[in-house]
Design a protein around this motif. Structure first.
Motif, PDB file in Angstrom:
ATOM      1  N   CYS A 216      -4.213   1.613  10.131  1.00 21.94           N
ATOM      2  CA  CYS A 216      -5.510   2.079   9.628  1.00 21.94           C
ATOM      3  C   CYS A 216      -5.511   2.262   8.111  1.00 21.94           C
ATOM      4  CB  CYS A 216      -5.891   3.399  10.297  1.00 21.94           C
ATOM      5  SG  CYS A 216      -4.704   4.729   9.995  1.00 21.94           S
ATOM      6  N   LYS A 217      -4.334   2.317   7.507  1.00 22.94           N
ATOM      7  CA  LYS A 217      -4.246   2.534   6.058  1.00 22.94           C
ATOM      8  C   LYS A 217      -4.221   1.239   5.252  1.00 22.94           C
ATOM      9  CE  LYS A 217      -1.960   7.012   6.430  1.00 22.94           C
ATOM     10  NZ  LYS A 217      -0.778   7.813   6.051  1.00 22.94           N
ATOM     11  N   VAL A 218      -4.287   0.089   5.905  1.00 18.27           N
ATOM     12  CA  VAL A 218      -4.332  -1.151   5.134  1.00 18.27           C
ATOM     13  C   VAL A 218      -5.716  -1.308   4.520  1.00 18.27           C
ATOM     14  CG1 VAL A 218      -2.558  -2.271   6.540  1.00 18.27           C
ATOM     15  CG2 VAL A 218      -4.966  -2.747   7.005  1.00 18.27           C
ATOM     16  N   ASN A 219      -5.738  -1.851   3.336  1.00 14.09           N
ATOM     17  CA  ASN A 219      -6.993  -2.072   2.606  1.00 14.09           C
ATOM     18  C   ASN A 219      -7.818  -0.782   2.532  1.00 14.09           C
ATOM     19  OD1 ASN A 219      -6.143  -4.775   2.518  1.00 14.09           O
ATOM     20  ND2 ASN A 219      -7.217  -5.240   4.407  1.00 14.09           N
ATOM     21  N   PHE A 220      -7.148   0.329   2.400  1.00 12.64           N
ATOM     22  CA  PHE A 220      -7.750   1.665   2.438  1.00 12.64           C
ATOM     23  C   PHE A 220      -7.682   2.372   1.080  1.00 12.64           C
ATOM     24  CE2 PHE A 220      -7.185   6.268   3.458  1.00 12.64           C
ATOM     25  CZ  PHE A 220      -8.350   6.505   4.155  1.00 12.64           C
ATOM     26  N   TYR A 221      -6.654   2.057   0.307  1.00  9.06           N
ATOM     27  CA  TYR A 221      -6.449   2.716  -0.983  1.00  9.06           C
ATOM     28  C   TYR A 221      -6.830   1.784  -2.127  1.00  9.06           C
ATOM     29  CZ  TYR A 221      -3.739   6.028   1.769  1.00  9.06           C
ATOM     30  OH  TYR A 221      -3.354   6.947   2.697  1.00  9.06           O
TER      31      TYR A 221
ATOM     32  N   ALA B  24       0.827  -1.217   0.000  1.00 12.31           N
ATOM     33  CA  ALA B  24       0.000   0.000   0.000  1.00 12.31           C
ATOM     34  C   ALA B  24       0.858   1.263   0.000  1.00 12.31           C
ATOM     35  CB  ALA B  24      -0.905   0.005   1.233  1.00 12.31           C
ATOM     36  N   PRO B  25       0.323   2.351  -0.549  1.00 10.83           N
ATOM     37  CA  PRO B  25       1.002   3.649  -0.418  1.00 10.83           C
ATOM     38  C   PRO B  25       0.748   4.193   0.991  1.00 10.83           C
ATOM     39  CG  PRO B  25      -1.099   3.953  -1.500  1.00 10.83           C
ATOM     40  CD  PRO B  25      -0.943   2.468  -1.289  1.00 10.83           C
ATOM     41  N   ALA B  26       1.490   5.226   1.364  1.00  8.62           N
ATOM     42  CA  ALA B  26       1.246   5.882   2.655  1.00  8.62           C
ATOM     43  C   ALA B  26       0.222   7.000   2.510  1.00  8.62           C
ATOM     44  CB  ALA B  26       2.539   6.432   3.235  1.00  8.62           C
ATOM     45  N   SER B  27      -0.001   7.461   1.294  1.00  7.26           N
ATOM     46  CA  SER B  27      -0.980   8.520   1.039  1.00  7.26           C
ATOM     47  C   SER B  27      -1.347   8.484  -0.446  1.00  7.26           C
ATOM     48  CB  SER B  27      -0.410   9.894   1.419  1.00  7.26           C
ATOM     49  OG  SER B  27       0.629  10.251   0.541  1.00  7.26           O
ATOM     50  N   THR B  28      -2.318   9.304  -0.820  1.00  4.60           N
ATOM     51  CA  THR B  28      -2.720   9.336  -2.228  1.00  4.60           C
ATOM     52  C   THR B  28      -1.830  10.243  -3.068  1.00  4.60           C
ATOM     53  OG1 THR B  28      -4.313  11.093  -1.790  1.00  4.60           O
ATOM     54  CG2 THR B  28      -5.147   8.820  -1.774  1.00  4.60           C
ATOM     55  N   ARG B  29      -1.283  11.295  -2.439  1.00  3.19           N
ATOM     56  CA  ARG B  29      -0.458  12.208  -3.237  1.00  3.19           C
ATOM     57  C   ARG B  29       0.613  12.934  -2.446  1.00  3.19           C
ATOM     58  NH1 ARG B  29      -3.925  17.633  -4.082  1.00  3.19           N
ATOM     59  NH2 ARG B  29      -4.803  17.650  -2.013  1.00  3.19           N
ATOM     60  N   TYR B  30       0.682  12.726  -1.160  1.00  4.67           N
ATOM     61  CA  TYR B  30       1.677  13.419  -0.353  1.00  4.67           C
ATOM     62  C   TYR B  30       2.864  12.500  -0.089  1.00  4.67           C
ATOM     63  CZ  TYR B  30      -2.027  16.827   0.051  1.00  4.67           C
ATOM     64  OH  TYR B  30      -3.001  17.743  -0.238  1.00  4.67           O
ATOM     65  N   HIS B  31       3.157  12.222   1.147  1.00  4.30           N
ATOM     66  CA  HIS B  31       4.351  11.424   1.440  1.00  4.30           C
ATOM     67  C   HIS B  31       4.163   9.966   1.041  1.00  4.30           C
ATOM     68  CE1 HIS B  31       3.080   9.399   5.284  1.00  4.30           C
ATOM     69  NE2 HIS B  31       2.156  10.342   5.210  1.00  4.30           N
ATOM     70  N   ASN B  32       5.174   9.448   0.362  1.00  3.74           N
ATOM     71  CA  ASN B  32       5.240   8.033  -0.021  1.00  3.74           C
ATOM     72  C   ASN B  32       3.989   7.534  -0.735  1.00  3.74           C
ATOM     73  OD1 ASN B  32       7.615   8.323   1.394  1.00  3.74           O
ATOM     74  ND2 ASN B  32       7.440   6.392   2.469  1.00  3.74           N
ATOM     75  N   ALA B  33       3.551   8.284  -1.705  1.00 10.89           N
ATOM     76  CA  ALA B  33       2.369   7.906  -2.494  1.00 10.89           C
ATOM     77  C   ALA B  33       2.784   6.975  -3.626  1.00 10.89           C
ATOM     78  CB  ALA B  33       1.679   9.155  -3.029  1.00 10.89           C
ATOM     79  N   TYR B  34       3.336   5.847  -3.246  1.00 10.42           N
ATOM     80  CA  TYR B  34       3.793   4.855  -4.223  1.00 10.42           C
ATOM     81  C   TYR B  34       3.636   3.462  -3.614  1.00 10.42           C
ATOM     82  CZ  TYR B  34       8.073   5.167  -1.405  1.00 10.42           C
ATOM     83  OH  TYR B  34       8.974   5.189  -0.373  1.00 10.42           O
ATOM     84  N   GLU B  35       3.684   2.454  -4.448  1.00  7.55           N
ATOM     85  CA  GLU B  35       3.553   1.081  -3.968  1.00  7.55           C
ATOM     86  C   GLU B  35       4.659   0.789  -2.957  1.00  7.55           C
ATOM     87  OE1 GLU B  35       3.867  -3.405  -5.736  1.00  7.55           O
ATOM     88  OE2 GLU B  35       2.684  -1.960  -6.899  1.00  7.55           O
ATOM     89  N   GLY B  36       4.273   0.301  -1.798  1.00  7.69           N
ATOM     90  CA  GLY B  36       5.230   0.027  -0.732  1.00  7.69           C
ATOM     91  C   GLY B  36       5.523   1.230   0.150  1.00  7.69           C
ATOM     92  N   GLY B  37       4.856   2.351  -0.122  1.00 12.83           N
ATOM     93  CA  GLY B  37       5.111   3.582   0.629  1.00 12.83           C
ATOM     94  C   GLY B  37       4.732   3.488   2.096  1.00 12.83           C
ATOM     95  N   LEU B  38       3.670   2.758   2.429  1.00  9.03           N
ATOM     96  CA  LEU B  38       3.257   2.600   3.817  1.00  9.03           C
ATOM     97  C   LEU B  38       4.310   1.818   4.605  1.00  9.03           C
ATOM     98  CD1 LEU B  38       1.227   2.844   6.142  1.00  9.03           C
ATOM     99  CD2 LEU B  38       0.022   0.856   5.184  1.00  9.03           C
ATOM    100  N   LEU B  39       4.823   0.781   4.019  1.00 11.27           N
ATOM    101  CA  LEU B  39       5.877  -0.011   4.647  1.00 11.27           C
ATOM    102  C   LEU B  39       7.115   0.853   4.892  1.00 11.27           C
ATOM    103  CD1 LEU B  39       7.269  -2.627   5.549  1.00 11.27           C
ATOM    104  CD2 LEU B  39       7.657  -3.131   3.114  1.00 11.27           C
TER     105      LEU B  39
END
Length: 195
Positions: A93-98, A36-51
């Motif tokens: 909370c961001k898992v399965n969110f995007y 998952a990304p960490a956001s839609t367009r801000y920090h780490n908005a890329y695949e694996g960004g949440l990790l």
């Protein structure tokens, strides 16, 4: 070492309480935590960004907690397990969110319009942000009050809640303040918060 390998190493070495194995199984097999990304367009908005964000927050928190002034002033003696729990899991909370959607964008080199992917929000469990992470993690492992408050208030003053309430929470629970600082440092300095 890949980000996933690093996460698994930190998690399995530090988080040993009952239910930790079930939580890790959920993250690996029933969620998109590792992609998952960490956001839609801000920090780490890329695949694996949440990790990557979770690892960055962990690193920032560990460094913050190691400062002598922090230990002396706030009497923060945080265990390795607690540091790993709050930092690695604060944004569960961001898992399965995007979700991935597509829009048309002009290719600058060819001048042609192309369909390009972008992230959208598909919140199937609208339960807030920090409180949603606490709720989800608590379904697997028992959190101390300090850990729950740290995860709940990790957004600090960038959250939408009443500023007096946030201030009282950060004052009463120094780990919440420390996690908030680590989250901001990771988001805005390491990851470029407004890109």
């Amino acid at each position: 070492m890949t980000d996933k390998e690093l996460f698994l190493d930190i998690y399995t070495k530090n988080i040993t309480r009952e239910g930790a194995d079930k939580l890790l199984e959920f993250l690996e097999k029933k969620s998109d935590f590792f992609t998952a990304p960490a956001s839609t367009r801000y920090h780490n908005a890329y695949e694996g960004g949440l990790l990557r964000h979770s690892l960055n927050v962990y690193e920032c928190l560990v460094q913050y907690l190691a400062r002598e002034r922090v230990k002396d002033t706030y009497k923060l003696n945080v265990s390795d397990e607690t540091a790993a729990v709050v930092a690695l899991l604060h944004d569960v909370c961001k898992v399965n969110f995007y979700a991935v959607s597509y829009r048309n964008a002009k290719n600058e080199q060819t001048g042609q319009w192309e369909k390009v992917p972008y992230y959208t929000i598909n919140d199937t469990l609208p339960y807030g942000h920090g409180e949603k992470s606490v709720y989800m993690v608590s379904g697997f492992i028992r959190l101390s009050r300090e850990e729950a408050m740290a995860i709940r208030w990790h957004m600090g003053f960038s959250g939408i809640e009443d500023k007096n309430t946030i201030g009282r929470a950060l004052e009463k629970y120094p780990l919440a303040f420390a996690l908030s600082v680590a989250d901001m440092e990771a988001s805005y300095f390491l990851e470029g918060g407004d890109e």
